[in-house]
Design a protein around this motif. Structure first.
Motif, PDB file in Angstrom:
ATOM      1  N   LEU A   1       4.748  34.720  64.637  1.00  0.00           N
ATOM      2  CA  LEU A   1       5.901  32.856  63.693  1.00  0.00           C
ATOM      3  C   LEU A   1       5.981  34.743  62.041  1.00  0.00           C
ATOM      4  CD1 LEU A   1       3.801  30.300  63.389  1.00  0.00           C
ATOM      5  CD2 LEU A   1       5.695  31.235  65.517  1.00  0.00           C
ATOM      6  N   GLN A   2       7.414  34.727  62.041  1.00  0.00           N
ATOM      7  CA  GLN A   2       7.880  35.424  60.954  1.00  0.00           C
ATOM      8  C   GLN A   2       8.209  34.642  60.206  1.00  0.00           C
ATOM      9  OE1 GLN A   2       9.262  39.016  62.108  1.00  0.00           O
ATOM     10  NE2 GLN A   2       7.253  39.582  63.730  1.00  0.00           N
ATOM     11  N   ARG A   3       8.157  35.170  58.344  1.00  0.00           N
ATOM     12  CA  ARG A   3       9.199  34.203  57.419  1.00  0.00           C
ATOM     13  C   ARG A   3       9.703  35.640  56.390  1.00  0.00           C
ATOM     14  NH1 ARG A   3       9.695  29.261  55.346  1.00  0.00           N
ATOM     15  NH2 ARG A   3       7.671  28.257  56.126  1.00  0.00           N
ATOM     16  N   ASP A   4      11.433  35.914  56.699  1.00  0.00           N
ATOM     17  CA  ASP A   4      11.469  37.162  56.018  1.00  0.00           C
ATOM     18  C   ASP A   4      11.529  36.820  54.783  1.00  0.00           C
ATOM     19  OD1 ASP A   4      13.854  35.148  55.193  1.00  0.00           O
ATOM     20  OD2 ASP A   4      14.970  35.501  57.317  1.00  0.00           O
ATOM     21  N   ASP A   5      12.131  38.304  54.068  1.00  0.00           N
ATOM     22  CA  ASP A   5      12.079  38.230  51.950  1.00  0.00           C
ATOM     23  C   ASP A   5      12.523  36.813  51.479  1.00  0.00           C
ATOM     24  OD1 ASP A   5      14.407  39.051  53.490  1.00  0.00           O
ATOM     25  OD2 ASP A   5      14.498  40.971  52.088  1.00  0.00           O
ATOM     26  N   LYS A   6      13.515  36.378  52.677  1.00  0.00           N
ATOM     27  CA  LYS A   6      14.558  35.213  51.903  1.00  0.00           C
ATOM     28  C   LYS A   6      14.053  33.708  52.205  1.00  0.00           C
ATOM     29  CE  LYS A   6      19.007  37.254  52.306  1.00  0.00           C
ATOM     30  NZ  LYS A   6      20.135  37.531  53.044  1.00  0.00           N
ATOM     31  N   GLY A   7      12.595  33.584  52.928  1.00  0.00           N
ATOM     32  CA  GLY A   7      11.395  32.769  53.168  1.00  0.00           C
ATOM     33  C   GLY A   7      12.502  31.965  54.479  1.00  0.00           C
ATOM     34  N   HIS A   8      13.147  32.651  55.088  1.00  0.00           N
ATOM     35  CA  HIS A   8      13.508  32.044  57.191  1.00  0.00           C
ATOM     36  C   HIS A   8      12.667  32.174  57.676  1.00  0.00           C
ATOM     37  CE1 HIS A   8      18.023  31.995  54.916  1.00  0.00           C
ATOM     38  NE2 HIS A   8      16.909  30.850  54.247  1.00  0.00           N
ATOM     39  N   GLY A   9      11.941  31.002  58.440  1.00  0.00           N
ATOM     40  CA  GLY A   9      11.268  31.214  59.143  1.00  0.00           C
ATOM     41  C   GLY A   9      12.006  31.950  60.488  1.00  0.00           C
ATOM     42  N   ASN A  10      11.694  32.860  61.756  1.00  0.00           N
ATOM     43  CA  ASN A  10      12.069  32.863  62.700  1.00  0.00           C
ATOM     44  C   ASN A  10      12.091  31.555  63.819  1.00  0.00           C
ATOM     45  OD1 ASN A  10       9.531  33.545  63.412  1.00  0.00           O
ATOM     46  ND2 ASN A  10       9.977  35.537  64.760  1.00  0.00           N
ATOM     47  N   TRP A  11      11.639  30.921  64.022  1.00  0.00           N
ATOM     48  CA  TRP A  11      11.182  29.374  64.362  1.00  0.00           C
ATOM     49  C   TRP A  11      12.037  28.193  64.218  1.00  0.00           C
ATOM     50  CZ3 TRP A  11       7.773  30.724  60.932  1.00  0.00           C
ATOM     51  CH2 TRP A  11       7.678  30.225  59.667  1.00  0.00           C
ATOM     52  N   GLU A  12      12.785  28.678  62.714  1.00  0.00           N
ATOM     53  CA  GLU A  12      13.342  27.906  62.366  1.00  0.00           C
ATOM     54  C   GLU A  12      14.581  27.531  62.835  1.00  0.00           C
ATOM     55  OE1 GLU A  12      14.196  28.667  58.830  1.00  0.00           O
ATOM     56  OE2 GLU A  12      12.237  27.768  57.517  1.00  0.00           O
ATOM     57  N   GLY A  13      14.837  26.211  63.412  1.00  0.00           N
ATOM     58  CA  GLY A  13      15.855  25.097  64.480  1.00  0.00           C
ATOM     59  C   GLY A  13      16.045  24.798  65.367  1.00  0.00           C
ATOM     60  N   VAL A  14      14.186  25.734  66.357  1.00  0.00           N
ATOM     61  CA  VAL A  14      13.455  25.086  67.080  1.00  0.00           C
ATOM     62  C   VAL A  14      13.802  23.388  67.235  1.00  0.00           C
ATOM     63  CG1 VAL A  14      12.399  25.132  68.924  1.00  0.00           C
ATOM     64  CG2 VAL A  14      13.301  26.968  67.974  1.00  0.00           C
ATOM     65  N   GLY A  15      13.877  22.541  68.667  1.00  0.00           N
ATOM     66  CA  GLY A  15      13.722  21.411  68.551  1.00  0.00           C
ATOM     67  C   GLY A  15      15.285  20.898  68.217  1.00  0.00           C
ATOM     68  N   ARG A  16      16.296  20.536  67.414  1.00  0.00           N
ATOM     69  CA  ARG A  16      16.948  20.047  67.405  1.00  0.00           C
ATOM     70  C   ARG A  16      18.533  20.078  68.121  1.00  0.00           C
ATOM     71  NH1 ARG A  16      17.894  23.075  62.093  1.00  0.00           N
ATOM     72  NH2 ARG A  16      19.635  25.003  63.120  1.00  0.00           N
ATOM     73  N   PRO A  17      19.387  19.417  68.812  1.00  0.00           N
ATOM     74  CA  PRO A  17      19.915  19.805  69.596  1.00  0.00           C
ATOM     75  C   PRO A  17      21.032  20.421  69.159  1.00  0.00           C
ATOM     76  CG  PRO A  17      20.004  17.307  69.568  1.00  0.00           C
ATOM     77  CD  PRO A  17      18.545  18.350  68.363  1.00  0.00           C
ATOM     78  N   ALA A  18      21.726  21.457  69.829  1.00  0.00           N
ATOM     79  CA  ALA A  18      22.464  22.693  69.101  1.00  0.00           C
ATOM     80  C   ALA A  18      23.835  21.710  68.665  1.00  0.00           C
ATOM     81  CB  ALA A  18      23.501  23.312  70.473  1.00  0.00           C
ATOM     82  N   GLN A  19      24.595  22.350  67.379  1.00  0.00           N
ATOM     83  CA  GLN A  19      25.844  21.446  67.162  1.00  0.00           C
ATOM     84  C   GLN A  19      27.109  21.533  67.268  1.00  0.00           C
ATOM     85  OE1 GLN A  19      25.444  19.203  64.034  1.00  0.00           O
ATOM     86  NE2 GLN A  19      22.594  19.316  64.477  1.00  0.00           N
ATOM     87  N   ALA A  20      27.244  20.461  68.497  1.00  0.00           N
ATOM     88  CA  ALA A  20      28.647  20.773  68.882  1.00  0.00           C
ATOM     89  C   ALA A  20      30.274  20.842  68.064  1.00  0.00           C
ATOM     90  CB  ALA A  20      28.749  19.981  70.251  1.00  0.00           C
ATOM     91  N   SER A  21      31.165  20.853  68.181  1.00  0.00           N
ATOM     92  CA  SER A  21      32.361  20.845  67.226  1.00  0.00           C
ATOM     93  C   SER A  21      32.481  19.579  67.435  1.00  0.00           C
ATOM     94  CB  SER A  21      32.906  21.973  68.061  1.00  0.00           C
ATOM     95  OG  SER A  21      33.655  21.253  68.839  1.00  0.00           O
ATOM     96  N   ALA A  22      33.624  19.260  66.270  1.00  0.00           N
ATOM     97  CA  ALA A  22      33.439  17.520  66.180  1.00  0.00           C
ATOM     98  C   ALA A  22      34.682  17.549  66.761  1.00  0.00           C
ATOM     99  CB  ALA A  22      33.225  17.205  64.996  1.00  0.00           C
ATOM    100  N   PRO A  23      34.992  16.503  68.393  1.00  0.00           N
ATOM    101  CA  PRO A  23      36.000  16.320  68.661  1.00  0.00           C
ATOM    102  C   PRO A  23      37.220  15.702  67.835  1.00  0.00           C
ATOM    103  CG  PRO A  23      34.851  14.826  69.477  1.00  0.00           C
ATOM    104  CD  PRO A  23      34.012  15.863  68.498  1.00  0.00           C
ATOM    105  N   GLN A  24      38.407  16.216  68.040  1.00  0.00           N
ATOM    106  CA  GLN A  24      39.604  15.141  66.974  1.00  0.00           C
ATOM    107  C   GLN A  24      39.518  13.876  67.665  1.00  0.00           C
ATOM    108  OE1 GLN A  24      41.459  16.374  64.711  1.00  0.00           O
ATOM    109  NE2 GLN A  24      40.317  18.296  64.660  1.00  0.00           N
TER     110      GLN A  24
END
Length: 741
Positions: free
Chosen positions: A118-141
């Motif tokens: 587990l790594q948090r970069d110099d901007k404070g972002h972790g390499n595990w962040e985003g895991v567990g939430r569904p991928a954001q699909a583009s909103a259909p017209q």
């Protein structure tokens, strides 16, 4: 009927064989490895997880739904090139039929070679962040064919059905081996490692005791620290009641690293742990703790779990050599006057505190033969809120003070004083000593200013007996408080050999240069124990009454004395000028005027006095005394002069007046007659304070004026005898004035 039953039995048997055959064919003819791409895509879509399956997927369907993965990596789909986990192997299986009843019956769960990075970069972002939430699909017209939301569409209503029962767990065992966890924070430069993780459990069933054994190595880089630990016990939990217990807990291990200064700490703990989230309490009962030589028993209870949990309990620490214990964990103690200080320590206390701090109440503390009761602790660590309320039978403070050392300045002054004492003699016939010039005080810093500015202090200390600088004080009471850099001593009182003192003061460190002030009252305090030193007696004795009010600034003895200002008044009763005979000095003066030589050697006796009093006005370390008065049998003594506290020197002019005492003088050459009664005989006193009255000599200039005045008086008497009333009063006065100049 028998034939029908036989036919139905054969039918179901055949059906079962068909199902088994289908399951066999499914598990042997169907290969899940052909669907790795689909599995990876599902992981991306449903969990935003980048899954790499390098090894084969093994599986079974019935009666166990089994799965085995090997050589897999996991990463956030946002950073697919930065995996946060890799796995050598995981194997698990679940019985199919109990799943229909919401029961999870599993065989052994085996995890081998799990590595979490587990790594948090110099901007404070972790390499595990985003895991567990569904991928954001583009909103259909929105198309015209799609119905627009209508206000008439009723909002979804919560289900009235009761929440389902939690899934019942039944796992034969859990094994985690050859695993590791690494965490790093680029912003803070911190690293944390847990390696060689080995976890083994027995059967995991809710409500039953679960044998657990865990071992691992821990490491950090800030500070550099390494530790090995093993935990063993019986885990029991009830999810419905939110109750978790760790029975017969045994924790053991060792630690080493920078905080321990190269030393090793061996530690262990035992007890019964309980966490009840429904009641919001936690307990550790039957606590047994050891750390190297330290042995402790106790219990700890926490309620209102959260940011400000309330903690209570008890603690008992068996007698131990505290010095050896602290040295064994890398604590470097400052040098003390007693080499065996802190050799004996014992404590029994109740605990009362919170997540912010801890107080030791109903305290019974034993330290090197001293006994203390009361309470002490830190009410708030972040504010350094120190609270002390103790009563003790005795305390030898000298044992814990730094050894006395002499710097070059102190050595130079000691040599100067020694020379002055050697040259003073006992009969006052030697030359007047020189003024001392050597500084008498240290310029080392005394106050920890940075710590005092942060300190929040409430202190109440009562001691039946206190030893300080070899002085035996009794009935000592000290009350003080401080906050925001202002320390106020509300009361400091005590007794010394029949005398008493009471005072107050303050230390103000809110500005760059500390400011100090003190008010003190001393009543019938014996001077001798205060002035006596190992290598020389006290130059004066008596019972001192003193009222003083001083202020100063700085952070060293030297700075305090040089900036000392204030006023004081003093009275010294029933005193003695040690090894200094004013009568002998006076006898020498009278013998000089009688033009006779002293025939008897000086006796070297002391000079007793009934009272010595005066006032002091201190300016920048120099105390001016304009009104010195002393009552000596047969003599009246008065004077004025200065006490230079910077070099501990005195410079006085003293007058001694015969009050008509007809006692026999120690030498025939200095017998008193009526001409000497009422005359003020001048003395000059100069030198180190350690000389006392031995620094005094007859003032030869003043003695000459006395001789001239006596000669004038004698001439006037002869003229009166010759001329009688023929001499006018104006002429008599003129003759007296001529010789009195």
């Amino acid at each position: 009927m028998k034939a029908l039953g036989k036919i139905l039995g054969l039918f179901f048997l055949g059906l079962l064989l068909i199902v088994v055959a289908l399951l066999f064919a499914l598990t042997h003819l169907f290969d899940p490895n052909d669907y790795k791409d689909e599995i990876r895509q599902i992981a991306r879509d449903k969990a935003n997880l980048e899954l790499q399956l390098r090894g084969d997927i093994g599986w079974s369907l019935f009666p166990w739904l089994g799965l085995e993965l090997t050589d897999a990596t996991l990463a956030s789909a946002d950073t697919p090139d930065k995996p946060f986990a890799d796995l050598r192997m995981i194997g698990l299986s679940v019985r199919v039929m109990p799943l229909l009843r919401k029961e999870v019956q599993m065989s052994d769960i085996r995890v081998d070679g799990l590595n979490l990075n587990l790594q948090r970069d110099d901007k404070g972002h972790g390499n595990w962040e985003g895991v567990g939430r569904p991928a954001q699909a583009s909103a259909p017209q929105q198309t015209p064919s799609e119905p627009a939301p209508s206000e008439e569409t009723p909002p979804s209503q919560p289900s009235d059905k009761p929440a389902g029962q939690p899934v019942k767990l039944d796992i034969d065992s859990l094994t985690l081996s050859n695993s590791r966890i690494d965490y790093s924070d680029a912003q803070k430069g911190q690293q944390f490692t847990v390696e060689n993780i080995e976890l083994k459990t027995g059967a995991i069933r809710e409500g039953a005791s679960i044998p657990v054994k865990l071992s691992a190595f821990f490491g950090t880089n800030q500070p550099v620290l390494r530790a090995r630990s093993e935990i063993e016990g019986q885990l029991r939990f009830d999810r419905a009641l939110k109750r978790y217990q760790f029975e017969d807990l045994k924790l053991a291990g060792e630690a080493s690293g920078e905080p321990l200064k190269g030393k090793t700490l061996n530690f262990s703990a035992q007890g019964q742990l309980l966490v009840d989230l429904a009641a919001n309490v936690a307990e550790w009962n039957g606590l047994k703790l050891s750390a190297n030589q330290l042995r402790a028993l106790g219990e700890i209870k926490a309620r209102e779990l959260g940011e400000d949990a309330k903690i209570s309990g008890g603690l008992s620490i068996a007698s131990l050599n505290l010095r050896e214990f602290l040295d064994g964990i890398g604590v470097e103690l400052p040098a003390m006057q007693a080499g065996d200080a802190l050799n004996q320590f014992e404590l029994v206390s109740r605990l009362n505190g919170s997540s912010k701090g801890m107080m030791f109440e109903e305290l019974n503390l034993k330290l090197d033969g001293s006994n203390f009761t009361g309470k002490l602790g830190v009410a708030d660590v972040s504010k350094q809120a120190l609270r002390i309320d103790l009563k003790g039978d005795k305390l030898d403070l000298d044992r814990y003070l730094p050894p006395k050392t002499q710097d070059s300045a102190a050595a130079a002054r000691k040599a100067e004083v020694k020379d002055s004492i050697a040259g003073a003699g006992k009969d006052g016939s030697t030359p007047l000593p020189n003024k001392p010039t050597q500084q008498a005080w240290s310029d080392e810093k005394v106050l920890p200013v940075d710590q005092l500015r942060k300190l929040d202090l409430q202190l109440a200390l009562s001691l039946a007996q206190l030893t300080y600088d070899k002085h035996q004080l009794s009935d000592v009471n000290l009350k003080a408080n401080g906050r925001g850099g202002l320390i106020t001593v509300e009361e400091a009182r005590g007794k010394l050999q029949g005398g008493s003192f009471v005072g107050s003061g303050r230390i103000d460190v809110r500005q760059a240069e500390p400011m100090l002030s003190v008010e003190k009252r001393v009543s019938r305090m014996p001077l001798e124990p205060l002035l006596k030193k190992d290598d020389q007696p006290s130059p004066i004795k008596g019972l001192l009454d003193l009222d003083a009010k001083f202020n100063t600034r700085g952070n060293s003895q030297k700075a305090w004395i040089e900036a000392l200002n204030g006023n004081a008044s003093f009275v010294l009763n029933d005193g003695v000028l040690v090894d200094a005979n004013l009568e002998q000095q006076l006898c020498r003066g009278i013998a000089t005027l009688n033009r006779k030589a002293l025939s008897n050697p000086p006796t070297g006796k002391d000079t007793p006095f009934r009272e010595l009093k005066g006032s002091l006005s201190v300016r920048d370390g120099v105390a001016h005394n304009p009104d010195l008065k002393a009552q000596v049998p047969g003599l009246a003594v008065s004077g004025n002069g200065d006490l230079d506290l910077r070099v501990l020197g005195l410079d006085y002019k003293v007058g001694i007046t015969l009050e008509g005492d007809q006692r026999e003088m120690p030498d025939p050459a200095c017998q008193v007659n009526e001409r000497y009664v009422g005359i003020e005989w001048p003395l000059r006193c100069r030198g180190p304070l350690e000389l006392g009255a031995k620094a005094c000599r007859l003032d030869q200039d003043g003695l000459g004026k006395i001789a001239a005045r006596l000669a004038g008086n004698k001439l006037t008497e002869k003229l009166e005898e010759k001329l009688g009333d023929k001499v006018s009063p104006d002429l008599k006065d003129a003759l007296k004035g001529l010789f009195n100049r």
